[in-house]
Design a protein around this motif. Structure first.
Motif, PDB file in Angstrom:
ATOM      1  N   GLU A 162       6.415   3.118  -9.390  1.00 18.90           N
ATOM      2  CA  GLU A 162       5.079   3.599  -9.715  1.00 18.90           C
ATOM      3  C   GLU A 162       4.639   2.943 -11.020  1.00 18.90           C
ATOM      4  N   GLN A 163       3.417   2.440 -11.039  1.00 20.39           N
ATOM      5  CA  GLN A 163       2.935   1.741 -12.230  1.00 20.39           C
ATOM      6  C   GLN A 163       2.271   2.695 -13.219  1.00 20.39           C
ATOM      7  N   PRO A 199      10.637  -5.831 -13.027  1.00 20.31           N
ATOM      8  CA  PRO A 199      11.742  -4.861 -13.112  1.00 20.31           C
ATOM      9  C   PRO A 199      13.109  -5.511 -13.267  1.00 20.31           C
ATOM     10  N   GLU A 200      14.104  -4.645 -13.394  1.00 24.28           N
ATOM     11  CA  GLU A 200      15.529  -4.985 -13.425  1.00 24.28           C
ATOM     12  C   GLU A 200      15.881  -5.994 -14.515  1.00 24.28           C
ATOM     13  N   PRO A 223      -5.895   8.375  -8.042  1.00 19.27           N
ATOM     14  CA  PRO A 223      -5.540   6.964  -8.233  1.00 19.27           C
ATOM     15  C   PRO A 223      -4.026   6.764  -8.195  1.00 19.27           C
ATOM     16  N   ARG A 224      -3.639   5.616  -7.632  1.00 18.66           N
ATOM     17  CA  ARG A 224      -2.214   5.295  -7.567  1.00 18.66           C
ATOM     18  C   ARG A 224      -2.035   3.789  -7.691  1.00 18.66           C
ATOM     19  N   GLU A 225      -0.971   3.397  -8.395  1.00 19.41           N
ATOM     20  CA  GLU A 225      -0.567   1.992  -8.448  1.00 19.41           C
ATOM     21  C   GLU A 225       0.929   1.916  -8.189  1.00 19.41           C
ATOM     22  N   VAL A 226       1.320   0.977  -7.334  1.00 20.51           N
ATOM     23  CA  VAL A 226       2.722   0.836  -6.949  1.00 20.51           C
ATOM     24  C   VAL A 226       3.091  -0.650  -6.965  1.00 20.51           C
ATOM     25  N   TYR A 227       4.304  -0.944  -7.371  1.00 21.40           N
ATOM     26  CA  TYR A 227       4.851  -2.295  -7.250  1.00 21.40           C
ATOM     27  C   TYR A 227       6.065  -2.230  -6.333  1.00 21.40           C
ATOM     28  N   LEU A 228       5.968  -2.900  -5.185  1.00 21.52           N
ATOM     29  CA  LEU A 228       7.062  -3.011  -4.233  1.00 21.52           C
ATOM     30  C   LEU A 228       7.724  -4.366  -4.464  1.00 21.52           C
ATOM     31  N   TYR A 229       9.036  -4.395  -4.609  1.00 20.56           N
ATOM     32  CA  TYR A 229       9.648  -5.632  -5.081  1.00 20.56           C
ATOM     33  C   TYR A 229      11.037  -5.871  -4.496  1.00 20.56           C
ATOM     34  N   HIS A 230      11.477  -7.110  -4.645  1.00 20.19           N
ATOM     35  CA  HIS A 230      12.802  -7.545  -4.192  1.00 20.19           C
ATOM     36  C   HIS A 230      13.346  -8.477  -5.270  1.00 20.19           C
ATOM     37  N   VAL A 231      14.484  -8.120  -5.825  1.00 16.74           N
ATOM     38  CA  VAL A 231      15.109  -8.890  -6.902  1.00 16.74           C
ATOM     39  C   VAL A 231      16.440  -9.454  -6.415  1.00 16.74           C
ATOM     40  N   VAL A 232      16.698 -10.717  -6.743  1.00 19.62           N
ATOM     41  CA  VAL A 232      17.987 -11.334  -6.434  1.00 19.62           C
ATOM     42  C   VAL A 232      18.564 -11.912  -7.713  1.00 19.62           C
ATOM     43  N   ASP A 233      19.815 -11.571  -7.980  1.00 21.35           N
ATOM     44  CA  ASP A 233      20.557 -12.086  -9.130  1.00 21.35           C
ATOM     45  C   ASP A 233      21.283 -13.355  -8.689  1.00 21.35           C
ATOM     46  N   ASN A 234      21.078 -14.448  -9.416  1.00 14.94           N
ATOM     47  CA  ASN A 234      21.672 -15.721  -9.017  1.00 14.94           C
ATOM     48  C   ASN A 234      23.197 -15.659  -8.980  1.00 14.94           C
ATOM     49  N   GLN A 235      23.794 -14.946  -9.907  1.00 16.03           N
ATOM     50  CA  GLN A 235      25.254 -14.844  -9.918  1.00 16.03           C
ATOM     51  C   GLN A 235      25.748 -14.196  -8.627  1.00 16.03           C
ATOM     52  N   LYS A 275      -3.032  -1.224  -5.715  1.00 17.30           N
ATOM     53  CA  LYS A 275      -3.827  -0.222  -6.440  1.00 17.30           C
ATOM     54  C   LYS A 275      -4.805   0.427  -5.472  1.00 17.30           C
ATOM     55  N   GLY A 276      -4.888   1.766  -5.501  1.00 18.42           N
ATOM     56  CA  GLY A 276      -5.810   2.447  -4.598  1.00 18.42           C
ATOM     57  C   GLY A 276      -5.783   3.947  -4.791  1.00 18.42           C
ATOM     58  N   LEU A 277      -6.016   4.668  -3.702  1.00 20.46           N
ATOM     59  CA  LEU A 277      -6.086   6.129  -3.738  1.00 20.46           C
ATOM     60  C   LEU A 277      -5.098   6.731  -2.749  1.00 20.46           C
ATOM     61  N   ARG A 278      -4.492   7.836  -3.169  1.00 22.83           N
ATOM     62  CA  ARG A 278      -3.642   8.629  -2.296  1.00 22.83           C
ATOM     63  C   ARG A 278      -3.994  10.097  -2.510  1.00 22.83           C
ATOM     64  N   ASP A 279      -4.412  10.771  -1.450  1.00 22.94           N
ATOM     65  CA  ASP A 279      -4.832  12.169  -1.540  1.00 22.94           C
ATOM     66  C   ASP A 279      -5.902  12.370  -2.612  1.00 22.94           C
ATOM     67  N   GLY A 280      -6.796  11.403  -2.727  1.00 20.98           N
ATOM     68  CA  GLY A 280      -7.909  11.483  -3.656  1.00 20.98           C
ATOM     69  C   GLY A 280      -7.593  11.106  -5.082  1.00 20.98           C
TER      70      GLY A 280
END
Length: 409
Positions: free
Chosen positions: A408-409, A229-230, A334-346, A327-332
């Motif tokens: 969400e993927q 991302p980003e 399929p779901r895929e999620v990316y949890l992330y942390h981005v740092v800009d060097n500047q 990747k897995g199931l939520r309320d029956g």
């Protein structure tokens, strides 16, 4: 809380700069084998704020367990924060236990490949040397919080958060790390310790599957393109040995865990060349000199020949991303999620004077120390980040001015 910080390199110095803006601790002793590095880290804080008196500098040999314990006791430290490379994990880990202090690290005790089938079976796994001492830590009523950097660390917190808040059933957890960082004036300038980079990239990667347990593959296996991302965008990622694969399944129910790092063909080729020439080895070689034979570790020579990653910030451009794909199931469904942390060097250079990769690594143990100081996190034994409630950590990360994201993927 009184803290002994061992290691005043790039990450250790960034830890001091982040911690100096918080009030949860009473004193931090900054210790390093090179006293001038520790003194420079402290002096920079005083220059920024002449009233800052919570830091002091000391010299310590991280391999000298008895000396580290003595330093802990002399300064009445409650916790040892390990900011050295993985070679010193076990002596510091044992020194903290002997000194009746808690312990936090960002990388775990080193692995050893299986002697006959290194690309199929695990030998000594990352962290085995620490987990086999879990009973001693538990009986002492002390906590060893292991793997609490960004990867491992925040990535593990994300895994636990996904299990608690986002999924009913998890099929796979994959740590995915990528960046678009460039360094002016260098064709090859790793943004993190080359010693550690060689260790994790050339060792057999470990994969976890619930019906098979932990097993290994050849280095750089299972390439895939992951879209970060980003503005970072698509990066080819490959399997790399990393602690999350050994930590996550201990506390999170999942069928598969992998760690893949965006290295790029050029970086991989250079690592393969180092391996082919034997320059990735740590065992010393005898080298003739004018003063007689000397013992030299090839990997230490490589590290000495390359620029210090902590000093590259002014030449570095771009962003780095650490995250956990689930990747897995939520309320029956399929779901895929990316949890992330981005740092800009500047941003990290402007705000803290630390380049993005070391700053991103450093913020997470400081957040963890504050949670331990407040009692929001507590425990005894050898525990990974997954063993603790994730929301207090993620909320405090935002309070530090470093938000995380969910896609969400």
């Amino acid at each position: 809380m009184r803290v002994l910080l061992v290691g005043a390199g790039g990450v250790g110095t960034a830890i001091t700069r982040i911690a100096a803006r918080r009030s949860f601790f009473d004193h931090m002793v900054v210790a390093d084998y090179d006293l001038s590095r520790a003194e420079a880290a402290v002096a920079a804080l005083v220059e920024r704020d002449p009233a800052e008196s919570r830091f002091s500098a000391a010299r310590i040999d991280a391999s000298d367990q008895a000396a580290v314990t003595a330093l802990l006791n002399a300064h009445h430290c409650d916790v040892l924060m390990n900011a050295t490379d993985p070679r010193f994990v076990l002596p510091l880990f044992e020194a903290a236990l002997a000194g009746e202090a808690h312990y936090v690290d960002m990388a775990m005790s080193l692995s050893q490949p299986h002697p006959e089938r290194p690309y199929e079976l695990t030998g000594v796994k990352l962290g085995d040397g620490q987990f086999e001492r879990a009973d001693a830590w538990e009986k002492a009523g002390r906590l060893a919080l292991v793997g609490m950097g960004v990867e491992p660390g925040l990535s593990d917190v994300f895994a636990r958060y996904a299990a608690d808040e986002l999924f009913d059933e998890i099929e796979e957890i994959g740590i995915r790390d990528g960046a678009n960082l460039t360094v002016d004036g260098y064709d090859f300038a790793p943004s993190f310790s080359i010693w550690t980079t060689i260790e994790e990239c050339l060792n057999p990667p470990v994969v976890y599957e619930s019906d098979r347990g932990w097993y290994t593959t050849p280095p750089f296996s299972e390439p895939e393109v992951f879209d970060f991302p980003e503005g970072i965008g698509p990066v080819e990622c490959v399997n790399v040995e990393h602690e999350e694969v050994l930590l996550v399944p201990r506390w999170v129910d999942t069928k598969r865990v992998t760690f893949k790092y965006g290295l790029g063909d050029d970086f991989i080729d250079k690592l393969k060349t180092l391996h082919a020439l034997g320059l990735d080895r740590t065992a010393p070689l005898t080298v003739p000199s004018d003063r007689g034979p000397v013992q030299v570790s090839p990997r230490d020579v490589v590290a000495a020949a390359l620029p210090d990653p902590a000093g590259l910030g002014d030449r570095m451009h771009g962003k780095t991303c650490a995250g956990t794909w689930v990747k897995g199931l939520r309320d029956g469904s399929p779901r895929e999620v990316y949890l992330y942390h981005v740092v800009d060097n500047q941003w990290s250079m402007r705000e803290y004077g630390s380049q993005a990769v070391v700053w991103q690594t450093a913020i997470n143990p400081v957040v963890a120390l504050e949670l331990l100081a407040s009692g929001a996190w507590s425990g005894a034994g050898v525990l990974g980040p997954e063993a603790f409630a994730p929301k207090p950590f993620l909320d405090l990360l935002i309070a530090y001015g470093s938000p995380w994201g969910q896609r969400e993927q």
